[in-house]
Design an enzyme around this catalytic site. Sequence first.
Site, PDB file in Angstrom:
ATOM      1  N   GLU A  75     -21.220 -54.970  33.939  1.00  0.00           N
ATOM      2  CA  GLU A  75     -20.454 -56.046  34.566  1.00  0.00           C
ATOM      3  C   GLU A  75     -20.801 -57.411  33.974  1.00  0.00           C
ATOM      4  OE1 GLU A  75     -17.833 -57.862  37.377  1.00  0.00           O
ATOM      5  OE2 GLU A  75     -18.073 -55.810  36.661  1.00  0.00           O
ATOM      6  N   ASP A  76     -22.106 -57.622  33.681  1.00  0.00           N
ATOM      7  CA  ASP A  76     -22.559 -58.979  33.353  1.00  0.00           C
ATOM      8  C   ASP A  76     -22.986 -59.182  31.906  1.00  0.00           C
ATOM      9  OD1 ASP A  76     -22.166 -59.588  36.021  1.00  0.00           O
ATOM     10  OD2 ASP A  76     -24.233 -59.132  36.599  1.00  0.00           O
ATOM     11  N   HIS A 117     -34.966 -58.373  38.165  1.00  0.00           N
ATOM     12  CA  HIS A 117     -34.271 -57.865  39.358  1.00  0.00           C
ATOM     13  C   HIS A 117     -33.971 -56.371  39.248  1.00  0.00           C
ATOM     14  CE1 HIS A 117     -31.370 -57.210  42.515  1.00  0.00           C
ATOM     15  NE2 HIS A 117     -30.411 -56.995  41.619  1.00  0.00           N
ATOM     16  N   ASP A 140     -46.576 -55.306  75.584  1.00  0.00           N
ATOM     17  CA  ASP A 140     -47.583 -54.594  76.376  1.00  0.00           C
ATOM     18  C   ASP A 140     -47.369 -53.083  76.306  1.00  0.00           C
ATOM     19  OD1 ASP A 140     -49.779 -54.313  77.990  1.00  0.00           O
ATOM     20  OD2 ASP A 140     -48.649 -54.529  79.859  1.00  0.00           O
ATOM     21  N   ASP A 200     -30.823 -52.434  45.750  1.00  0.00           N
ATOM     22  CA  ASP A 200     -30.357 -53.715  45.205  1.00  0.00           C
ATOM     23  C   ASP A 200     -30.275 -54.765  46.313  1.00  0.00           C
ATOM     24  OD1 ASP A 200     -29.018 -55.539  43.330  1.00  0.00           O
ATOM     25  OD2 ASP A 200     -27.205 -55.065  44.469  1.00  0.00           O
ATOM     26  N   HIS A 240     -27.830 -51.288  36.265  1.00  0.00           N
ATOM     27  CA  HIS A 240     -26.694 -51.341  37.195  1.00  0.00           C
ATOM     28  C   HIS A 240     -25.832 -52.596  37.048  1.00  0.00           C
ATOM     29  CE1 HIS A 240     -29.429 -53.755  39.836  1.00  0.00           C
ATOM     30  NE2 HIS A 240     -28.297 -54.259  40.298  1.00  0.00           N
TER      31      HIS A 240
END
Length: 719
Positions: free
Chosen positions: A91-92, A63, A274, A154, A87
Amino acid sequence: MSVVAPANDTLSSELPEYVLALARRLTDYLAPGQIERVMAAFRRGAEAHRGQTRASGEPYITHPVAVAAILADLRLDAETMIAAILHDALEDTAYTRASMIEEFGASVTELVEGVTKLDKVHFASQQEAQAESFRKMLMAMARDLRVILIKLADRLHNMRTLVAKDADSRRRIARETLEIYAPIAQRLGMSLIKSELQDLCFRALYPDRYRVIAERIRASHGNRHEAMGRIDNALSQRLAAEGIRARVVSRIKTPWSIYSKMRAEHKTLAEIMDVYGFRVITDSVAHCYQALGTAHGLYKPVDGRFRDFIAIPKANGYQSLHTVLFGPFNAPIEIQIRTEDMDAVAVRGVAAHWAYKTGVAPSGAQARAHEWIAGLADREAGTTSSLELLENVKVDLFPDEVYLFTPRGAILSLPRNATALDFAYAVHTDIGDHAVTARVDGHFAPLRTRLGSGQTVEIVTAPSAQPKPQWLEFVVSARARTAIRNYLKHLQHEDAVEFGHRMLDRELVARSVSLDTIPAAALETTLAEMRYKRLEELLSDIALGNRMAGAVAERFKLLAGGHTQTLLAAPHERLTISGAERGVLSFGNCCHPVPGDAIFGHLSAGKGIVVHRVECPNAAELRKQPERCLEIEWDREAQGDYRVELRIEVQNRPGVLATVAAAIAETGTNIENVEYSERDLATATLLFALEVRDRKHLADVMRRVRRASVVSGVYRYPV
């Protein structure tokens, strides 16, 4: 702080193919040393995210690398690439802020922290929570514009992989993206990302509508290939003959843009499809204007459809010439003409020609973006209410909408130039149907008052109030127009049936016949021959001017045979109107009749009966069609308010308008409009549009105005 350089690895097979693909993109514009730093960030990120997977089952690191690839297509700098790959790391994962600063520097770390804060932002349905989220986003953007660029990339990758989420999550994320992130991308001029976000949201929110439009686009592209090629060749050859260096590119509308245009312009899919679209990209501004002249020489331009966004760029930096031509296949040709630089800005916005170096001032779209964000930051500093800040931000993000507050603090968005009545219908159809007046920021205001963003609006209703045809003249929202039309259509049918019955009876009386004398079977057969299911439909068409009462009466007389009656009312009897038959009656703007005036009616096909004064300037012309003229008169109990216009001659001096308006207000009369029609040094002529009850009321107003010292003459207009 020194930055530790990554190991001097070559790009080898140890890296996955998706990372090698990113590296190949970066070689187009980054130096080898910068690419090595980006690869080092991948290795650090892959190690930090080891064991983590996405909802789709893929390794999580895919990701952030995909996010970096999106930014690489925009040719952003190495620091942005590194921050994009890392990024989610702070945090993770167990990766620390100190380690990031040591390996990649403080600037990258600040970018990552800015994105991390935005990741914590959840756009709740509560207005205060959403407003506070906006505040956080604004502050992150103000510190470093690259933060929002990473967040947009993201969000774009998350939308591309949204299928892995459950249905409720897909809809929530898509709506949040459509309301927040797509408009931000548009405001930053990043049309490529904005368009893809909108289409992905459209597909998630309305899959069936998306599928139908997408299939039509694919089908039409094949069917129109030859026609598009002929137009392309004609343009290219003419430009070359004029010595203009340019390339012509056909434009294909996106499903969301087609859907939005269908709703905004109330057109069918066939009407939107059209249209042929082309983009002419030249090498200079001078050639843009020359190309415009060449295109206009090849095909005739459509009047009023030319826009010059080169001389006057849009707020997001977009520049282009827009024109619409009459095409060779009875379909319009939409053409955009711009330079290569303008095209880059139109597609990538602030990311075009990216410059993010200390001491280097941004230019073009970047300068405008920084100026816009700085202005928002200034407003944030002086704003204590998050709701007020939200309103400010949305005004800038959605320039075609106004944001208004209900008395309870809820926010409603309406089209620009929306009125208090549009607001009433936005709250609820019943509120709109029974609206009488409005309070705007605590002050009473007419329903036709145009609203501005940030105002608080309260609607005053009454059970006896109901929609009026005049309302359609000033509402702008589709919801209000639809509700009013539906109500009037129902009202019109009832009024038309009743009035048509009176008109037909009058003509039958003149022929000594009545509906009661016509055999039911014969009447039913005749109605079927005239293509009516019921008698009410025929009566409605008579009142609306689609059938002549005299011709129908002649036909019905034949059905009655010898069944005539002699004791009926006189055929010359006039039809009376009370003014309440607004579903089938309208009043001529050429003469503005009011109760008490001598009047006649003129049948206008599809519109019904238009009432005129006998002395109307158009009366002689209208009476050349005697079969369409009706002898009518006012009922003694006529009620309602009627528009009239007064021509008032006054001395031209300060305060005269206020003096006249005050004199009118003393009679309890509503002023709809006022304007100067003539003016010189000594005198002026004012035109007042008023609402009066009848001729006596009008006379009272005129008498009161004449008493004003500044007035030299008062006349009904037209005389």
